[in-house]
Design an enzyme around this catalytic site. Structure first.
Site, PDB file in Angstrom:
ATOM      1  N   GLU A  77       0.819  -1.212   0.000  1.00  0.00           N
ATOM      2  CA  GLU A  77       0.000   0.000   0.000  1.00  0.00           C
ATOM      3  C   GLU A  77       0.855   1.265   0.000  1.00  0.00           C
ATOM      4  OE1 GLU A  77      -3.258   2.727   0.486  1.00  0.00           O
ATOM      5  OE2 GLU A  77      -2.895   0.809  -0.522  1.00  0.00           O
ATOM      6  N   HIS A  80       2.554   2.016  -3.321  1.00  0.00           N
ATOM      7  CA  HIS A  80       1.545   2.610  -4.218  1.00  0.00           C
ATOM      8  C   HIS A  80       1.403   4.104  -3.955  1.00  0.00           C
ATOM      9  CE1 HIS A  80      -1.978   2.805  -6.764  1.00  0.00           C
ATOM     10  NE2 HIS A  80      -2.704   3.270  -5.770  1.00  0.00           N
ATOM     11  N   HIS A 142     -12.100   5.796  -8.005  1.00  0.00           N
ATOM     12  CA  HIS A 142     -10.638   5.957  -7.978  1.00  0.00           C
ATOM     13  C   HIS A 142     -10.010   5.363  -9.241  1.00  0.00           C
ATOM     14  CE1 HIS A 142      -6.750   6.581  -6.215  1.00  0.00           C
ATOM     15  NE2 HIS A 142      -6.471   5.298  -6.113  1.00  0.00           N
ATOM     16  N   HIS A 250     -20.995  -7.451 -16.605  1.00  0.00           N
ATOM     17  CA  HIS A 250     -19.672  -7.132 -17.140  1.00  0.00           C
ATOM     18  C   HIS A 250     -19.291  -8.112 -18.240  1.00  0.00           C
ATOM     19  CE1 HIS A 250     -15.491  -5.977 -17.375  1.00  0.00           C
ATOM     20  NE2 HIS A 250     -15.087  -7.172 -16.980  1.00  0.00           N
ATOM     21  N   HIS A 308      -5.192  -8.154 -16.916  1.00  0.00           N
ATOM     22  CA  HIS A 308      -6.515  -7.793 -17.437  1.00  0.00           C
ATOM     23  C   HIS A 308      -6.790  -6.310 -17.198  1.00  0.00           C
ATOM     24  CE1 HIS A 308     -10.373  -8.879 -19.080  1.00  0.00           C
ATOM     25  NE2 HIS A 308     -11.015  -8.386 -18.031  1.00  0.00           N
TER      26      HIS A 308
END
Length: 338
Positions: A77, A80, A142, A250, A308
């Site tokens: 985290e 990032h 986000h 989706h 992906h």
């Protein structure tokens, strides 16, 4: 090419590349369940790195051994966040150069200004992702703003990359590409909604879902926006039928996007100025289809799931590149010299 122009272009391309990497790393954060590895913001238990938070992290692990906090998740985290902060600094540098040397560069600084606004908004949603405890609507927003940021930086980079001239008639494809970009954006939002609700494994078979073409689904609860992770607005746990509705939507909308973009990309290959990006778009669509199927058949392997997400980002940037180039149709070729 003079020194100022060269520095500006290198800065734009570096920032563009880092943004693409950050989007993929953001997927890695989400898929490894590291979004709350440091449950406060911007630091980690008030420290600038997990090294200063070892007692707090150790206590959190003892209290909840399989919870969202661990030393490895804290580092994931925080890395990032560090990369995100670096990206913000690079965009500030781009904005400075875009305004300071706007006459020299021959470019309006409006796009660079919009990019700074986008990265600031992205930072705010990054903070809210933590403070709202991975609320699906916030996490999906986000991701969406991250892709908008990538699109803006792609537009900045596309203005600087040389390409062959396009005939004025090629402009007729711009509305079609614009519609394709809108469809793609909706599909990416649906994909983000699948990921943030952990609905990727709601359907384990293909082409059917749970042995049926139309399985039992709850669209109202599946697409209710204002709710916590894993819960309904009432506070009850989200049902399997709701998760199935998210996944099924989706999966099937992907075919709509595929059937629209493949013929469009094939037709665009006839235009010399966008032949390369159009061919790349076809390859990326095929790769995206394969990684999507792989996540189903192999039960969502981490590397493929990250790829992906990266594929969705790559398709977005290629679409933006094509859109920008079509906007120059009828004008002179873009060259590397000024």
């Amino acid at each position: 090419m003079d020194r100022i122009t060269r520095i500006y272009r290198k800065l734009v391309f570096l920032t563009w590349f880092l943004t693409l990497d950050l989007i993929m790393f953001g997927a890695f954060v989400r898929l490894t369940d590291s979004g709350l590895g440091c449950p406060d913001w911007p630091g980690c238990y008030g420290s600038t790195s997990p090294l200063g938070s070892l007692p707090e992290i150790d206590q959190a692990v003892r209290t909840m051994p399989y919870g969202p906090v661990s030393l490895s998740k804290a580092w994931i985290e925080m890395v990032h966040r560090y990369v995100g902060a670096t990206l913000g600094c690079l965009i500030i540098a781009i904005l400075y150069m875009a305004w300071r040397y706007r006459r020299h560069l021959g470019r309006s600084p409006a796009l660079a200004t919009a990019t700074l606004a986008a990265v600031c908004l992205q930072g705010a949603f990054g903070a809210w992702t933590v403070t709202h405890r991975l609320m699906p609507a916030v996490v999906t927003a986000h991701l969406a703003i991250g892709l908008i940021l990538l699109g803006l930086l792609t537009a900045l980079a596309a203005r600087e990359k040389p390409h062959r001239a396009l005939a004025a008639a090629a402009r007729r494809f711009r509305p079609w590409v614009g519609v394709g970009l809108l469809l793609l954006s909706l599909q990416i939002l649906l994909g983000g909604w699948v990921s943030t609700n952990y609905a990727a494994l709601a359907c384990m078979d293909f082409p059917m879902c749970q042995g049926a073409w139309v399985p039992p689904m709850d669209f109202r609860d599946g697409f209710s926006l204002i709710r916590a992770l894993g819960e309904l607005p009432s506070g009850q746990a989200i049902s399997q039928a709701a998760l199935t509705a998210i996944h099924w939507t989706h999966r099937n909308f992907a075919f709509v996007v595929f059937l629209y973009l493949v013929p469009l990309a094939w037709r665009l290959r006839a235009e010399a100025g966008v032949r390369g990006p159009a061919t790349l778009l076809l390859c990326l669509l095929l790769a995206q289809l394969l990684t999507g199927l792989t996540t189903i058949f192999f039960q969502w392997p981490l590397a493929v799931a990250v790829l992906h997400t990266g594929g969705a980002a790559a398709i977005t940037l290629v679409m933006v590149l094509i859109l920008v180039r079509l906007g120059t149709a009828g004008g002179p070729p873009v060259t590397s010299a000024r």
